[in-house]
Design a protein around this motif. Structure first.
Motif, mmCIF file in Angstrom:
data_model
loop_
_atom_site.group_PDB
_atom_site.id
_atom_site.type_symbol
_atom_site.label_atom_id
_atom_site.label_comp_id
_atom_site.label_asym_id
_atom_site.label_seq_id
_atom_site.Cartn_x
_atom_site.Cartn_y
_atom_site.Cartn_z
ATOM 1 N N LEU A 33 0.826 -1.205 0.000
ATOM 2 C CA LEU A 33 0.000 0.000 0.000
ATOM 3 C C LEU A 33 0.866 1.264 0.000
ATOM 4 O O LEU A 33 0.635 2.180 -0.777
ATOM 5 N N ILE A 34 1.869 1.295 0.850
ATOM 6 C CA ILE A 34 2.697 2.488 0.993
ATOM 7 C C ILE A 34 3.448 2.808 -0.299
ATOM 8 O O ILE A 34 3.649 3.964 -0.646
ATOM 9 N N GLY A 35 3.823 1.785 -1.041
ATOM 10 C CA GLY A 35 4.535 1.992 -2.296
ATOM 11 C C GLY A 35 3.645 1.985 -3.520
ATOM 12 O O GLY A 35 4.132 2.091 -4.653
ATOM 13 N N ALA A 36 2.327 1.873 -3.319
ATOM 14 C CA ALA A 36 1.394 1.775 -4.443
ATOM 15 C C ALA A 36 1.260 3.106 -5.187
ATOM 16 O O ALA A 36 1.350 4.186 -4.596
ATOM 17 N N ARG A 37 1.032 2.989 -6.492
ATOM 18 C CA ARG A 37 0.853 4.139 -7.386
ATOM 19 C C ARG A 37 -0.408 3.929 -8.207
ATOM 20 O O ARG A 37 -0.800 2.802 -8.463
ATOM 21 N N LEU A 38 -0.993 5.004 -8.680
ATOM 22 C CA LEU A 38 -2.121 4.898 -9.604
ATOM 23 C C LEU A 38 -1.651 4.607 -11.012
ATOM 24 O O LEU A 38 -2.339 3.961 -11.786
ATOM 25 N N ALA A 39 -0.491 5.103 -11.363
ATOM 26 C CA ALA A 39 0.091 4.895 -12.686
ATOM 27 C C ALA A 39 1.607 4.837 -12.512
ATOM 28 O O ALA A 39 2.144 5.418 -11.563
ATOM 29 N N PRO A 40 2.281 4.159 -13.414
ATOM 30 C CA PRO A 40 3.733 4.009 -13.267
ATOM 31 C C PRO A 40 4.508 5.322 -13.157
ATOM 32 O O PRO A 40 5.531 5.383 -12.486
ATOM 33 N N ASP A 41 4.012 6.379 -13.787
ATOM 34 C CA ASP A 41 4.734 7.651 -13.754
ATOM 35 C C ASP A 41 4.262 8.582 -12.633
ATOM 36 O O ASP A 41 4.664 9.739 -12.577
ATOM 37 N N MET A 42 3.434 8.070 -11.735
ATOM 38 C CA MET A 42 2.966 8.874 -10.605
ATOM 39 C C MET A 42 3.721 8.470 -9.344
ATOM 40 O O MET A 42 4.259 7.374 -9.243
ATOM 41 N N PHE A 43 3.749 9.376 -8.384
ATOM 42 C CA PHE A 43 4.409 9.102 -7.114
ATOM 43 C C PHE A 43 3.575 8.127 -6.283
ATOM 44 O O PHE A 43 2.346 8.090 -6.393
ATOM 45 N N PRO A 44 4.227 7.358 -5.398
ATOM 46 C CA PRO A 44 3.516 6.403 -4.555
ATOM 47 C C PRO A 44 2.776 7.084 -3.402
ATOM 48 O O PRO A 44 2.971 8.286 -3.143
ATOM 49 N N LEU A 45 1.998 6.292 -2.707
ATOM 50 C CA LEU A 45 1.235 6.781 -1.556
ATOM 51 C C LEU A 45 2.132 7.540 -0.582
ATOM 52 O O LEU A 45 1.770 8.626 -0.112
ATOM 53 N N ALA A 96 -7.317 7.848 -3.570
ATOM 54 C CA ALA A 96 -7.552 7.004 -4.755
ATOM 55 C C ALA A 96 -6.620 5.792 -4.776
ATOM 56 O O ALA A 96 -7.040 4.693 -5.173
ATOM 57 N N ILE A 97 -5.383 5.976 -4.367
ATOM 58 C CA ILE A 97 -4.454 4.832 -4.299
ATOM 59 C C ILE A 97 -4.992 3.789 -3.331
ATOM 60 O O ILE A 97 -5.019 2.585 -3.644
ATOM 61 N N LEU A 98 -5.427 4.228 -2.162
ATOM 62 C CA LEU A 98 -5.945 3.283 -1.170
ATOM 63 C C LEU A 98 -7.198 2.568 -1.684
ATOM 64 O O LEU A 98 -7.326 1.350 -1.529
ATOM 65 N N ARG A 99 -8.100 3.305 -2.298
ATOM 66 C CA ARG A 99 -9.301 2.683 -2.885
ATOM 67 C C ARG A 99 -8.919 1.683 -3.967
ATOM 68 O O ARG A 99 -9.459 0.584 -4.049
ATOM 69 N N HIS A 100 -7.977 2.084 -4.812
ATOM 70 C CA HIS A 100 -7.525 1.236 -5.912
ATOM 71 C C HIS A 100 -6.956 -0.090 -5.402
ATOM 72 O O HIS A 100 -7.124 -1.132 -6.031
ATOM 73 N N ALA A 141 8.329 20.897 5.891
ATOM 74 C CA ALA A 141 8.035 19.826 4.937
ATOM 75 C C ALA A 141 8.969 18.650 5.179
ATOM 76 O O ALA A 141 10.177 18.836 5.343
ATOM 77 N N PRO A 142 8.416 17.435 5.200
ATOM 78 C CA PRO A 142 9.280 16.265 5.375
ATOM 79 C C PRO A 142 10.288 16.166 4.236
ATOM 80 O O PRO A 142 9.969 16.420 3.082
ATOM 81 N N ALA A 143 11.515 15.803 4.575
ATOM 82 C CA ALA A 143 12.571 15.698 3.564
ATOM 83 C C ALA A 143 12.469 14.402 2.765
ATOM 84 O O ALA A 143 12.895 14.346 1.616
ATOM 85 N N GLU A 144 11.894 13.376 3.376
ATOM 86 C CA GLU A 144 11.806 12.069 2.729
ATOM 87 C C GLU A 144 10.448 11.438 2.992
ATOM 88 O O GLU A 144 9.755 11.803 3.938
ATOM 89 N N ASP A 145 10.121 10.463 2.178
ATOM 90 C CA ASP A 145 8.899 9.696 2.377
ATOM 91 C C ASP A 145 9.031 8.835 3.625
ATOM 92 O O ASP A 145 10.097 8.273 3.892
ATOM 93 N N ALA A 146 7.956 8.705 4.375
ATOM 94 C CA ALA A 146 7.915 7.761 5.491
ATOM 95 C C ALA A 146 7.834 6.353 4.914
ATOM 96 O O ALA A 146 7.331 6.148 3.796
ATOM 97 N N GLN A 152 -3.233 22.169 -5.344
ATOM 98 C CA GLN A 152 -2.139 21.224 -5.111
ATOM 99 C C GLN A 152 -2.426 20.342 -3.903
ATOM 100 O O GLN A 152 -2.189 19.120 -3.925
ATOM 101 N N PHE A 153 -2.925 20.946 -2.844
ATOM 102 C CA PHE A 153 -3.245 20.195 -1.631
ATOM 103 C C PHE A 153 -4.281 19.109 -1.932
ATOM 104 O O PHE A 153 -4.090 17.936 -1.588
ATOM 105 N N TYR A 154 -5.368 19.493 -2.579
ATOM 106 C CA TYR A 154 -6.428 18.522 -2.879
ATOM 107 C C TYR A 154 -5.967 17.465 -3.880
ATOM 108 O O TYR A 154 -6.383 16.311 -3.795
ATOM 109 N N PHE A 155 -5.107 17.834 -4.816
ATOM 110 C CA PHE A 155 -4.600 16.845 -5.760
ATOM 111 C C PHE A 155 -3.909 15.703 -5.011
ATOM 112 O O PHE A 155 -4.181 14.528 -5.264
#
Length: 179
Positions: free
Chosen positions: A39-51, A149-153, A76-81, A139-142
């Protein structure tokens, strides 16, 4: 337009909702035997960022709002959790920073000249009002929507009540179906 009144309560509601969605996603992963990384690494599309990046970007948008409009330091966090606890910690920090910023810190923010520089070098010049209306909220809502959407997907049982959970405070007594 009052940038504080428009943005801060909105950000707080949605960030708290996203945190609850992540808690639900973590439980779903445990119940279904799914690796949290799926889930944490999931993406909607290959060129999109993960969760994980979507959550970080939600926090970045909150940080940028305060930085551009109040002069606050970036948080702002420097890295993904890398786990659900870390994702929720990033969101909790954003909530704490937003809640600690008084409305008075936004005095004159609507008229403030904002210089927005993107990583690719493109620069935008706008007022604080234009920044909130045309950039910050979008940007925030995007990123919040993409995380949902990733979680639903991936099968997490989320629905409209999870997206707008803050609306339950406004339900007129006696009008909730089945209640």
């Amino acid at each position: 337009m009052d940038p504080y009144a428009i943005a801060v309560p909105t950000y707080l509601q949605m960030i708290k909702g996203l945190s609850a969605q992540l808690t639900k996603a973590e439980a779903f992963a445990a119940e279904s035997g799914l690796s949290p990384d799926a889930l944490i690494g999931a993406r909607l599309a290959p060129d999109m960022f993960p969760l994980s990046s979507q959550v970080r970007f939600v926090c970045t948008q909150a940080s940028d709002l305060l930085r551009h409009l109040t002069g606050a330091d970036s948080f702002a966090p420097a890295e993904d959790a890398t786990d659900f606890e870390g994702l929720r910690a990033q969101l909790a920090d954003a909530v704490a920073r937003l809640e600690a910023t008084p409305a008075s810190a936004f005095a004159g923010a609507a008229e403030k000249a904002i210089e927005l520089k993107l990583p690719n070098g493109v620069m935008f010049d706008m007022t604080g009002e234009q920044f909130v209306r045309d950039w910050a909220l979008a940007q925030f809502y995007f990123h919040a929507t993409t995380a949902y959407a990733i979680l639903r997907h991936k099968g997490v049982p989320l629905g409209k009540p999870d997206w707008v959970s803050h609306m339950f405070a406004y339900i007129r007594p006696g009008t909730l179906p089945g209640g």
